[in-house]
Design an enzyme around this catalytic site. Structure first.
Site, PDB file in Angstrom:
ATOM      1  N   LYS A  78      -1.861  -1.790  13.866  1.00  0.00           N
ATOM      2  CA  LYS A  78      -1.414  -0.755  14.814  1.00  0.00           C
ATOM      3  C   LYS A  78      -2.561  -0.363  15.753  1.00  0.00           C
ATOM      4  CE  LYS A  78       2.054   0.931  11.573  1.00  0.00           C
ATOM      5  NZ  LYS A  78       2.506   1.938  10.608  1.00  0.00           N
ATOM      6  N   GLN A 122       1.142   7.497   7.611  1.00  0.00           N
ATOM      7  CA  GLN A 122       1.364   6.181   7.001  1.00  0.00           C
ATOM      8  C   GLN A 122       1.945   6.348   5.600  1.00  0.00           C
ATOM      9  OE1 GLN A 122       0.918   3.322   8.720  1.00  0.00           O
ATOM     10  NE2 GLN A 122       1.671   2.102   7.010  1.00  0.00           N
ATOM     11  N   ASP A 147       7.539   7.700  14.699  1.00  0.00           N
ATOM     12  CA  ASP A 147       8.110   6.905  13.608  1.00  0.00           C
ATOM     13  C   ASP A 147       9.599   7.203  13.444  1.00  0.00           C
ATOM     14  OD1 ASP A 147       6.745   5.003  12.167  1.00  0.00           O
ATOM     15  OD2 ASP A 147       5.685   6.462  10.916  1.00  0.00           O
ATOM     16  N   SER A 219      20.964  -1.128  -4.565  1.00  0.00           N
ATOM     17  CA  SER A 219      20.736  -1.661  -5.920  1.00  0.00           C
ATOM     18  C   SER A 219      21.978  -1.582  -6.808  1.00  0.00           C
ATOM     19  CB  SER A 219      19.581  -0.910  -6.570  1.00  0.00           C
ATOM     20  OG  SER A 219      19.845   0.470  -6.511  1.00  0.00           O
ATOM     21  N   PRO A 294       5.780 -14.560   7.738  1.00  0.00           N
ATOM     22  CA  PRO A 294       5.465 -13.541   8.749  1.00  0.00           C
ATOM     23  C   PRO A 294       5.891 -14.005  10.145  1.00  0.00           C
ATOM     24  CG  PRO A 294       3.496 -14.792   8.164  1.00  0.00           C
ATOM     25  CD  PRO A 294       4.597 -15.322   7.288  1.00  0.00           C
ATOM     26  N   VAL A 297       9.962  -9.594  11.966  1.00  0.00           N
ATOM     27  CA  VAL A 297      10.138  -8.152  12.166  1.00  0.00           C
ATOM     28  C   VAL A 297       8.791  -7.412  12.206  1.00  0.00           C
ATOM     29  CG1 VAL A 297      11.124  -6.068  11.112  1.00  0.00           C
ATOM     30  CG2 VAL A 297      12.452  -8.190  11.144  1.00  0.00           C
ATOM     31  N   GLY A 298       7.814  -7.879  11.427  1.00  0.00           N
ATOM     32  CA  GLY A 298       6.511  -7.181  11.335  1.00  0.00           C
ATOM     33  C   GLY A 298       5.888  -6.868  12.700  1.00  0.00           C
TER      34      GLY A 298
HETATM   35  N1  GUN Z   1       4.694   2.005   5.811  1.00  0.00           N
HETATM   36  C1  GUN Z   1       5.283   0.797   5.983  1.00  0.00           C
HETATM   37  N2  GUN Z   1       5.889   0.741   7.167  1.00  0.00           N
HETATM   38  C2  GUN Z   1       5.698   1.923   7.766  1.00  0.00           C
HETATM   39  C3  GUN Z   1       6.099   2.450   9.032  1.00  0.00           C
HETATM   40  O1  GUN Z   1       6.776   1.829   9.852  1.00  0.00           O
HETATM   41  N3  GUN Z   1       5.690   3.736   9.282  1.00  0.00           N
HETATM   42  C4  GUN Z   1       4.974   4.456   8.378  1.00  0.00           C
HETATM   43  N4  GUN Z   1       4.631   5.708   8.721  1.00  0.00           N
HETATM   44  N5  GUN Z   1       4.599   3.989   7.216  1.00  0.00           N
HETATM   45  C5  GUN Z   1       4.958   2.725   6.913  1.00  0.00           C
END
Ligand code: GUN
Length: 323
Positions: A78, A122, A147, A219, A294, A297-298
């Site tokens: 990021k 995070q 987010d 699930s 990978p 989407v990542g």
């Molecule tokens: N942990 C894994 N993916 C994310 C995300 O997109 N945002 C945040 N804040 N934490 C994460």
């Protein structure tokens, strides 16, 4: 077989499909490439802001509690993307001994900081102390919640008020990748695997308000293969390595894999490799479009975070010029 595939490839200009012996090969939907295009557009937008608002730069803060290896990796990608775009990004790491009140105090101070336009916490929180994750994500100002995890933004999304909220980054990235395929979402059967607040639940909302008929599996879902087999569009975010098998998938479906799982691979120096929630090799024989892991989407999650931050900064500037 080879002749058949290669001739069709030439005609279609992409990976071929040959129904005769059931060997379909999906078109790979590259998140790396799409993310690069998004970031290039953002670079220009940030340059324009700098020109018109005397050196102004969007500001993003990533607040971390603790020191998880996976979080450190995500945060560094990021920060790298932000630097490339011209976003002023700051990483605040609080030790795992930090108490909840201290985390909240940090968030409230950042909410008031006019140089911060995007603020994310995070996840997961890596703390020795009891933490209420919902309380913490809801403490982020909805105006800076890039987010899209606060109740305000999630509520707006669930009501279909898509223009008035920040969309969570992973589902937003998935929608971009679906758009890339050229397959229209409206009227399709979409199946989402997983109901997390960060991926599955908002993905349901986004597909629904883009007019798909959506089923969410989790699930406790009975007969997952049967549910999966109904999907024209399948989005998987369950966090279970290679859960979805190719022969469950409807022929020609769009398959978006949000999984990032580490599994043992003795053939590699690291002793491990990363795989998605979809069994790639078998899905490749059934899907029409498939995102790799990978490189799927990542990178789009990161690009959408950057996009949300730039949007937030643009809204901030608009408010400034109005007052
Ligand atoms: N942990 C894994 N993916 C994310 C995300 O997109 N945002 C945040 N804040 N934490 C994460």
């Amino acid at each position: 077989m080879f002749l058949c595939l290669s001739r069709l490839s030439l005609r279609l200009g992409r990976v071929s499909r040959c129904h005769g012996d059931r060997r379909l090969i999906a078109t790979v939907v590259s998140g790396t490439k799409t993310a690069r295009d998004v970031k290039q557009r953002l670079v220009l937008q940030v340059e324009q802001m700098q020109t018109h608002f005397s050196g102004f730069r969007p500001g993003l803060v990533v607040l971390q509690v603790g020191d998880r290896d996976d979080s450190n990796l995500y945060i560094s990608s990021k920060l790298k993307a932000a630097a490339e775009i011209g976003i002023n990004a700051k990483h605040i790491r609080l030790p795992s001994t930090t108490c909840q009140d201290e985390v909240l105090r940090n968030i409230l101070a950042l909410n008031e900081d006019p140089e911060v336009h995007g603020l994310i916490v995070q996840l997961p929180l890596d703390s020795d102390k009891p933490m209420d994750q919902d309380l913490i994500t809801n403490a982020v100002s909805p105006l800076k919640d890039v987010d899209g995890l606060s109740c305000v933004n999630a509520g707006r999304l669930s009501r279909g008020e898509l223009r008035d909220c920040f969309l969570p980054c992973t589902p937003q990235g998935c929608m971009e990748l679906i758009r890339q395929t050229g397959v229209s979402v409206a009227g399709k059967q979409a199946v989402v695997i997983g109901r997390s607040k960060i991926v599955g639940a908002p993905m349901h909302d986004l597909l629904l308000w883009n007019h798909a008929t959506v089923t969410v599996c989790h699930s406790r879902t009975k007969d997952l293969p049967d549910q999966v087999s109904r999907a024209h569009i399948l989005v998987v975010g369950m966090g279970r390595a290679e859960l979805i098998q190719g022969d469950w998938i409807k022929e020609g479906a769009v398959v978006i894999d949000c999984g990032i799982n580490y599994v043992t691979d003795e053939s590699r120096p690291s002793g491990r490799k990363v795989v998605g929630d979809v069994h790639y090799a078998s899905a490749n024989q059934r899907a029409g479009f498939l995102t790799p892991v990978p490189g799927g989407v990542g990178p789009m999650t990161v690009a959408m975070l950057m996009q949300n931050t730039v949007i937030s900064a643009q809204r901030f500037l608009q408010n400034q010029t109005r007052t």
